[in-house]
Design a protein around this motif. Structure first.
Motif, PDB file in Angstrom:
ATOM      1  N   GLN A  24      -9.900   3.520  -6.972  1.00 51.16           N
ATOM      2  CA  GLN A  24      -9.738   3.071  -5.590  1.00 51.16           C
ATOM      3  C   GLN A  24      -8.541   2.133  -5.460  1.00 51.16           C
ATOM      4  OE1 GLN A  24     -13.640   1.316  -5.125  1.00 51.16           O
ATOM      5  NE2 GLN A  24     -14.397   3.049  -3.914  1.00 51.16           N
ATOM      6  N   THR A  25      -8.380   1.270  -6.438  1.00 47.53           N
ATOM      7  CA  THR A  25      -7.271   0.311  -6.416  1.00 47.53           C
ATOM      8  C   THR A  25      -5.933   1.040  -6.471  1.00 47.53           C
ATOM      9  OG1 THR A  25      -8.608  -1.404  -7.483  1.00 47.53           O
ATOM     10  CG2 THR A  25      -6.215  -1.631  -7.643  1.00 47.53           C
ATOM     11  N   CYS A  64     -13.293  -3.654  -6.438  1.00 45.17           N
ATOM     12  CA  CYS A  64     -12.699  -2.347  -6.176  1.00 45.17           C
ATOM     13  C   CYS A  64     -12.511  -1.613  -7.504  1.00 45.17           C
ATOM     14  CB  CYS A  64     -11.350  -2.534  -5.473  1.00 45.17           C
ATOM     15  SG  CYS A  64     -10.697  -1.046  -4.711  1.00 45.17           S
ATOM     16  N   GLU A  85      -1.732  -7.727  -6.894  1.00 43.08           N
ATOM     17  CA  GLU A  85      -2.696  -7.290  -5.881  1.00 43.08           C
ATOM     18  C   GLU A  85      -3.767  -6.413  -6.509  1.00 43.08           C
ATOM     19  OE1 GLU A  85      -4.450  -6.716  -2.056  1.00 43.08           O
ATOM     20  OE2 GLU A  85      -3.269  -8.275  -3.055  1.00 43.08           O
ATOM     21  N   ALA A  86      -3.373  -5.586  -7.479  1.00 47.88           N
ATOM     22  CA  ALA A  86      -4.351  -4.738  -8.167  1.00 47.88           C
ATOM     23  C   ALA A  86      -5.408  -5.587  -8.858  1.00 47.88           C
ATOM     24  CB  ALA A  86      -3.640  -3.845  -9.188  1.00 47.88           C
ATOM     25  N   ARG A 128      -5.244   2.594  -3.121  1.00 47.43           N
ATOM     26  CA  ARG A 128      -4.924   1.615  -2.085  1.00 47.43           C
ATOM     27  C   ARG A 128      -3.524   1.052  -2.238  1.00 47.43           C
ATOM     28  NH1 ARG A 128      -9.951  -2.443  -1.011  1.00 47.43           N
ATOM     29  NH2 ARG A 128      -8.308  -3.428   0.230  1.00 47.43           N
ATOM     30  N   LEU A 159      -7.824  -7.002  -6.354  1.00 47.56           N
ATOM     31  CA  LEU A 159      -8.760  -5.993  -5.864  1.00 47.56           C
ATOM     32  C   LEU A 159      -9.823  -5.664  -6.908  1.00 47.56           C
ATOM     33  CD1 LEU A 159      -6.220  -3.584  -4.120  1.00 47.56           C
ATOM     34  CD2 LEU A 159      -7.919  -5.033  -2.991  1.00 47.56           C
ATOM     35  N   LEU A 160      -9.399  -5.524  -8.158  1.00 46.37           N
ATOM     36  CA  LEU A 160     -10.340  -5.207  -9.230  1.00 46.37           C
ATOM     37  C   LEU A 160     -11.381  -6.305  -9.405  1.00 46.37           C
ATOM     38  CD1 LEU A 160      -7.740  -3.820 -11.782  1.00 46.37           C
ATOM     39  CD2 LEU A 160      -9.606  -2.484 -10.773  1.00 46.37           C
ATOM     40  N   GLU A 204       0.816  -1.211   0.000  1.00 52.18           N
ATOM     41  CA  GLU A 204       0.000   0.000   0.000  1.00 52.18           C
ATOM     42  C   GLU A 204       0.856   1.271   0.000  1.00 52.18           C
ATOM     43  OE1 GLU A 204       1.125  -0.556   4.240  1.00 52.18           O
ATOM     44  OE2 GLU A 204       0.567  -1.868   2.569  1.00 52.18           O
ATOM     45  N   TYR A 230      -0.196  -1.197 -15.132  1.00 57.50           N
ATOM     46  CA  TYR A 230      -1.178  -2.280 -15.283  1.00 57.50           C
ATOM     47  C   TYR A 230      -1.235  -2.756 -16.731  1.00 57.50           C
ATOM     48  CZ  TYR A 230      -5.363  -5.040 -14.456  1.00 57.50           C
ATOM     49  OH  TYR A 230      -6.240  -6.089 -14.342  1.00 57.50           O
TER      50      TYR A 230
END
Length: 262
Positions: free
Chosen positions: A226-227, A222, A213-214, A230, A217-218, A171, A243
């Protein structure tokens, strides 16, 4: 020699090389699980912070998102089957742990059957057959995971601590200097140690782990903005660029896929 068939949820490859070149192997990860069945070859496979020495007829199951890299002596033959498959194709009762073991003839025959089917059947039927044989392979593989298990070797303590620190602080907007300071080593020593052991740069590893991790979350609902927040990105365009470089698509695609399922 290369044989490959690809579907959205499963990719099957057979490859044979009479002489390897270490430059052909690079550090990477997958959003899918990977089965690597080495028919012929010897070397070392690094998976996160452990290494495994392998030889002929060795099989690895590498869970999605795990960093891994092969190190194979140059000019030696290398023959393998590789199956990348969506996590939902792994039977739930089997879990998602790493498996590294010497394979028996039963597993070899199942790989050979996939290759044979790839030569005989049209795409729609082949897709169903590959999924069916994959399930059979996984059930047989997990039937006795202790027998023939390869010994794992821990990465050097500094590398383990660096990887742990990165994974526990995704994070944050991490930098090499910050990681080095947290581990009480010089920046240059950390960089050289990372590249020597893992064949990758510190910040490349940070990017890989942040992007894994992205995606999690997606797919969990999320939003892209927001991703990015975070994961410590102050600039959304940097997150978008990283990405797209990792997954060759925009983060909204994964978020939209989650939304469509609902």
């Amino acid at each position: 020699m290369l044989k490959q068939v690809t579907y959205p949820d499963i990719d099957f490859r057979y490859a044979k090389e009479n002489k390897t070149n270490q430059a052909d192997f690079f550090s990477h990860h997958h959003t899918q699980h990977e089965l690597l069945f080495i028919l012929r070859g010897q070397g070392t496979l690094f998976i996160e912070n452990h290494s495994y020495s392998f030889s002929d007829k060795t099989v690895f199951l590498i869970p999605a998102g795990m960093y891994h890299v092969l190190q194979i002596p140059a000019l030696l033959p290398y023959e393998r089957y590789v199956v990348n498959f969506a996590p939902e194709l792994l039977p739930p009762m089997l879990g998602g742990s790493i498996v590294c073991k010497y394979a028996d003839d039963e597993l070899l025959a199942l790989c050979a059957r996939m290759r044979s089917y790839a030569d005989r059947f049209p795409p729609e039927r082949l897709h169903l057959l590959l999924r069916s044989v994959l399930t059979e392979f996984l059930l047989v593989l997990f039937a006795d995971t202790e027998r023939g298990t390869l010994q794992k070797v821990d990465a050097p303590p500094l590398i383990q601590r660096a990887m742990d620190y990165i994974n526990e602080n995704l994070e944050k907007p991490l930098t090499v200097q910050e990681i080095a300071d947290a581990l009480f080593v010089s920046k240059s020593y950390l960089v050289h140690s990372f590249e020597r052991v893992l064949n990758t740069g510190v910040m490349q590893y940070v990017r890989i782990k942040k992007m894994c991790e992205a995606r999690r979350l997606l797919l969990g609902g999320c939003s892209p903005t927001q991703t990015a927040a975070r994961l410590g990105y102050k600039n959304y365009s940097t997150f978008l660029r990283n990405y797209r470089a990792e997954f060759t698509e925009k983060p909204f695609s994964a978020f939209s896929a989650k939304e469509e399922k609902h």
